[in-house]
Design a protein around this motif. Sequence first.
Motif, PDB file in Angstrom:
ATOM      1  N   VAL A  48      -4.431  -5.884  -3.239  1.00  0.00           N
ATOM      2  CA  VAL A  48      -3.776  -6.484  -2.442  1.00  0.00           C
ATOM      3  C   VAL A  48      -2.269  -6.289  -2.230  1.00  0.00           C
ATOM      4  O   VAL A  48      -1.642  -5.849  -2.503  1.00  0.00           O
ATOM      5  N   MET A  49      -1.913  -5.578  -0.492  1.00  0.00           N
ATOM      6  CA  MET A  49      -0.888  -5.729  -0.211  1.00  0.00           C
ATOM      7  C   MET A  49       0.315  -6.188  -0.200  1.00  0.00           C
ATOM      8  O   MET A  49      -0.418  -6.889   0.598  1.00  0.00           O
ATOM      9  N   ASP A  50       1.240  -6.634  -0.140  1.00  0.00           N
ATOM     10  CA  ASP A  50       2.313  -7.821  -0.578  1.00  0.00           C
ATOM     11  C   ASP A  50       3.727  -7.292   0.024  1.00  0.00           C
ATOM     12  O   ASP A  50       4.474  -7.098  -0.776  1.00  0.00           O
ATOM     13  N   THR A  51       3.998  -7.252   0.961  1.00  0.00           N
ATOM     14  CA  THR A  51       5.456  -6.635   1.273  1.00  0.00           C
ATOM     15  C   THR A  51       6.499  -7.585   0.398  1.00  0.00           C
ATOM     16  O   THR A  51       7.925  -7.433   0.746  1.00  0.00           O
ATOM     17  N   THR A  52       6.277  -8.593  -0.155  1.00  0.00           N
ATOM     18  CA  THR A  52       7.570  -9.344  -0.405  1.00  0.00           C
ATOM     19  C   THR A  52       7.991  -8.837  -2.137  1.00  0.00           C
ATOM     20  O   THR A  52       8.294  -9.851  -2.466  1.00  0.00           O
ATOM     21  N   ILE A  53       6.713  -8.141  -2.333  1.00  0.00           N
ATOM     22  CA  ILE A  53       6.635  -8.304  -4.012  1.00  0.00           C
ATOM     23  C   ILE A  53       7.657  -6.735  -4.042  1.00  0.00           C
ATOM     24  O   ILE A  53       7.900  -6.017  -3.042  1.00  0.00           O
ATOM     25  N   SER A  54       8.557  -6.435  -5.375  1.00  0.00           N
ATOM     26  CA  SER A  54       8.601  -5.022  -6.074  1.00  0.00           C
ATOM     27  C   SER A  54       9.045  -4.817  -7.293  1.00  0.00           C
ATOM     28  O   SER A  54       8.534  -5.784  -8.125  1.00  0.00           O
ATOM     29  N   PRO A  55       8.014  -3.450  -7.773  1.00  0.00           N
ATOM     30  CA  PRO A  55       6.668  -2.763  -6.788  1.00  0.00           C
ATOM     31  C   PRO A  55       5.414  -3.194  -6.359  1.00  0.00           C
ATOM     32  O   PRO A  55       4.977  -3.310  -5.283  1.00  0.00           O
ATOM     33  N   PHE A  56       5.694  -4.417  -7.539  1.00  0.00           N
ATOM     34  CA  PHE A  56       3.575  -4.634  -7.954  1.00  0.00           C
ATOM     35  C   PHE A  56       3.844  -5.641  -8.555  1.00  0.00           C
ATOM     36  O   PHE A  56       4.975  -5.337  -9.594  1.00  0.00           O
ATOM     37  N   TYR A  64      -0.716  -7.084  -6.514  1.00  0.00           N
ATOM     38  CA  TYR A  64       0.167  -7.373  -5.643  1.00  0.00           C
ATOM     39  C   TYR A  64       0.761  -5.918  -5.708  1.00  0.00           C
ATOM     40  O   TYR A  64       1.719  -5.338  -6.470  1.00  0.00           O
ATOM     41  N   PHE A  65       1.231  -5.306  -4.418  1.00  0.00           N
ATOM     42  CA  PHE A  65       1.625  -3.974  -4.071  1.00  0.00           C
ATOM     43  C   PHE A  65       2.867  -3.775  -2.994  1.00  0.00           C
ATOM     44  O   PHE A  65       2.062  -4.324  -1.957  1.00  0.00           O
ATOM     45  N   PRO A  67       3.317  -1.204  -0.514  1.00  0.00           N
ATOM     46  CA  PRO A  67       3.203   0.823  -0.511  1.00  0.00           C
ATOM     47  C   PRO A  67       4.494   1.007  -0.052  1.00  0.00           C
ATOM     48  O   PRO A  67       3.864   2.328  -0.502  1.00  0.00           O
ATOM     49  N   GLN A  68       5.250   0.865   0.268  1.00  0.00           N
ATOM     50  CA  GLN A  68       6.641   1.895   0.545  1.00  0.00           C
ATOM     51  C   GLN A  68       6.773   2.352  -0.457  1.00  0.00           C
ATOM     52  O   GLN A  68       7.811   2.753  -1.396  1.00  0.00           O
ATOM     53  N   HIS A  69       7.456   1.348  -1.420  1.00  0.00           N
ATOM     54  CA  HIS A  69       8.351   1.068  -3.207  1.00  0.00           C
ATOM     55  C   HIS A  69       6.599   2.038  -3.902  1.00  0.00           C
ATOM     56  O   HIS A  69       7.235   2.708  -4.765  1.00  0.00           O
ATOM     57  N   LEU A  70       5.646   1.957  -3.766  1.00  0.00           N
ATOM     58  CA  LEU A  70       5.043   1.770  -4.485  1.00  0.00           C
ATOM     59  C   LEU A  70       4.371   3.494  -4.294  1.00  0.00           C
ATOM     60  O   LEU A  70       4.728   4.405  -4.646  1.00  0.00           O
ATOM     61  N   GLY A  71       4.543   3.738  -3.322  1.00  0.00           N
ATOM     62  CA  GLY A  71       4.785   5.981  -2.923  1.00  0.00           C
ATOM     63  C   GLY A  71       5.751   6.728  -3.428  1.00  0.00           C
ATOM     64  O   GLY A  71       5.348   7.365  -3.499  1.00  0.00           O
ATOM     65  N   GLY A  72       7.424   5.108  -2.761  1.00  0.00           N
ATOM     66  CA  GLY A  72       8.048   6.111  -3.246  1.00  0.00           C
ATOM     67  C   GLY A  72       7.844   6.455  -4.991  1.00  0.00           C
ATOM     68  O   GLY A  72       8.372   7.659  -5.217  1.00  0.00           O
ATOM     69  N   MET A  73       7.914   5.620  -5.893  1.00  0.00           N
ATOM     70  CA  MET A  73       7.876   5.953  -7.223  1.00  0.00           C
ATOM     71  C   MET A  73       6.596   6.897  -7.452  1.00  0.00           C
ATOM     72  O   MET A  73       6.233   7.492  -7.916  1.00  0.00           O
ATOM     73  N   TYR A  74       5.353   7.202  -6.269  1.00  0.00           N
ATOM     74  CA  TYR A  74       4.357   7.868  -7.093  1.00  0.00           C
ATOM     75  C   TYR A  74       4.838   9.268  -6.445  1.00  0.00           C
ATOM     76  O   TYR A  74       4.966   9.946  -7.491  1.00  0.00           O
ATOM     77  N   ARG A  75       5.543   9.244  -5.908  1.00  0.00           N
ATOM     78  CA  ARG A  75       6.291  10.835  -5.216  1.00  0.00           C
ATOM     79  C   ARG A  75       7.470  11.666  -6.123  1.00  0.00           C
ATOM     80  O   ARG A  75       8.125  12.574  -6.837  1.00  0.00           O
ATOM     81  N   THR A  76       7.966  10.392  -6.959  1.00  0.00           N
ATOM     82  CA  THR A  76       8.812  10.666  -8.080  1.00  0.00           C
ATOM     83  C   THR A  76       8.590  11.383  -9.038  1.00  0.00           C
ATOM     84  O   THR A  76       8.590  12.302  -9.676  1.00  0.00           O
ATOM     85  N   ASN A  77       7.622   9.695  -9.468  1.00  0.00           N
ATOM     86  CA  ASN A  77       6.932  10.151 -10.946  1.00  0.00           C
ATOM     87  C   ASN A  77       6.084   9.249 -11.415  1.00  0.00           C
ATOM     88  O   ASN A  77       5.567   8.585 -11.244  1.00  0.00           O
ATOM     89  N   ARG A  78       4.654  10.207 -11.502  1.00  0.00           N
ATOM     90  CA  ARG A  78       3.530   9.330 -10.855  1.00  0.00           C
ATOM     91  C   ARG A  78       2.835   8.900 -12.650  1.00  0.00           C
ATOM     92  O   ARG A  78       2.730   7.375 -12.687  1.00  0.00           O
TER      93      ARG A  78
END
Length: 441
Positions: A48-56, A64-65, A67-78
Motif C-alpha cells: 500500500v502506498m502511503d506518503t506519511t511513512i518513511s520509508p516503509f 506501507y511504502f 514511493p519517493q523514499h523507496l525509489g531513492g533507496m533503490y537507486r542508491t543501494n538495492r
Amino acid sequence: MQKWKEFDEQEAAVRLDALGRQILLAARDELYMGMRFLDVALCSFEYVMDTTISPFGTDGRMIYFHPQHLGGMYRTNRVEVNRGYLHMVMHCIFRHFLKGDQKDAYWNLSCDIAVERIIDGFFHRSVRRPKSLLRRETYRKLESAKKVLNAERIYVLLKQWKLTEKEFDKLVQEFYVDDHKYWMSEDPNKKPEPDLEQNWKNIEEQMETDLETFSKEASEQSGDLLGQIKIENREKYDYKKFLKKFAVMREEIGVDLDTFDYSFYSYGLRLYGNMPLIEPQETKEVKKIDDFVVVIDTSMSCSQELTKKFLEETYSVLRDETSFLKKVNVHILQCDEKVHSDVKITTKEELEAYMENLELYGQGGTDFRPAFAYVDELLEQGEFQQLKGLIYFTDGYGIYPKKMPCYKTAFVFMQDDYQDREVPPWAVKLILCEDDWKIEN
C-alpha cells in the motif's frame, strides 16, 4: 485546465504506486532466491502506498511504502531495500508489532537491534553489507552479557546501560530501518485481527521445521535465526503449576466441604434444636507436595545470583499453604562434581530458616551423576515413602547419567544463560524465564 491537472496527479500516483510495488516485489524475489525457507513469510503482505511513512512499515498484514523514499533507496543501494523488507519480515516472525509498548522509544530500538543483529549474521549476498564501528561495539557489549538476545532481553540491557540522550539518539539513527506507526498498540482504536498472531506463529513454526530439515545449509548461512526462533517457539508453563506435578494425594485434617450434606445437617437442627444429624468429615484428601528432591548445580560455570533466584521462586511456591503439607520430606542438595550439602526440609519453618541462612558450596566442575547416585542411596535407606521426582537446576555443562532413574527428572535452565543443551531422553528439559517466572518446554 484544473481537470487536466487532477488527471495528471492521479496518473502520477498510479505510476508511483506501480513503481513502488515493482521494487518491493524485486526485493522479495531476490530474498527468496537465497532464503527459500522464508517463502511463506515473504509472500504474506499486500503493498500500500502511503506518503506519511518513511520509508516503509508494516502492521503484519500490509507493507506501507513512501514511493519517493523507496525509489531513492533503490537507486542508491538495492541491498538496503532487501534488508528493509527482511527487517519487517523479522518483526512479524517474532511478533514485535503485537508486543510491548510501541510508544516506548527503548522498546522500538530494542526490536530494531534484535532484528538487525540477526540480519547482520546472515551470509546471504542479498543482504550483506559492512558493519559500522558503532554497530559492532553495540553487539559486542550486548553479547558480553552472555544472555539470550531477543528484543525483551535487549530492552532490559539497554535500560541498564543508562544511556545519555546523545548516545541513545546515535543508536536510534544507526538501527532505524522502518516506521513502526502501524504497529497494533500505536492506535488504541485499532483492534488486532484475531488470526494475525496465530498466522505468524504458524509461519515461524514452519520455518523452524524447515531450517532443521530441508534447509540445513541455508540455516548455517542464517546466523542465529534458528536459535532465536527456537526460543520464541518454546511453550510456556506456569512454574507453580509445574511444581504441582510433584504433588501426591494425602489425607489432611480439615473440613471436607465436598462430603458435607447441608440438608441432613439443617434437618437435625430443626428437629432436635441443637443436634445435627451429620457432622462433616474431619479429614479430607488433598493433593500437595510431599517427597521430592531439588539439586542445585554449584559449579564454577553456574551463576550464584541466578541460583538464588531459582531457590527463592521455589521457596515462594513451597511456602504456600495450598502447596505444602504440614509435614513434608524435601531434600535440597548442592552439587558440582560431588555432593557438598544435603538439607532435609520437613516443615515451612525449616524451609524459611534455610532460605534466611542460604550459603552455596562448590565452585568446582560439573558432574550430574553423583547427585543421582546419592538419591538412589537415600531410596535404598528408606528415606522416601513416595519420591515423585527430582528437579536439577543447572547451566547444562556436565556429565549426565546414562541410566534412567526410577523417578521423574527435570533439568531446569535459566533462559538468560541458556544455550541449547541435549539432555537424556528420559528427562524433561525446561527453561525458566527470569522476567515472569514462566517455564518454557
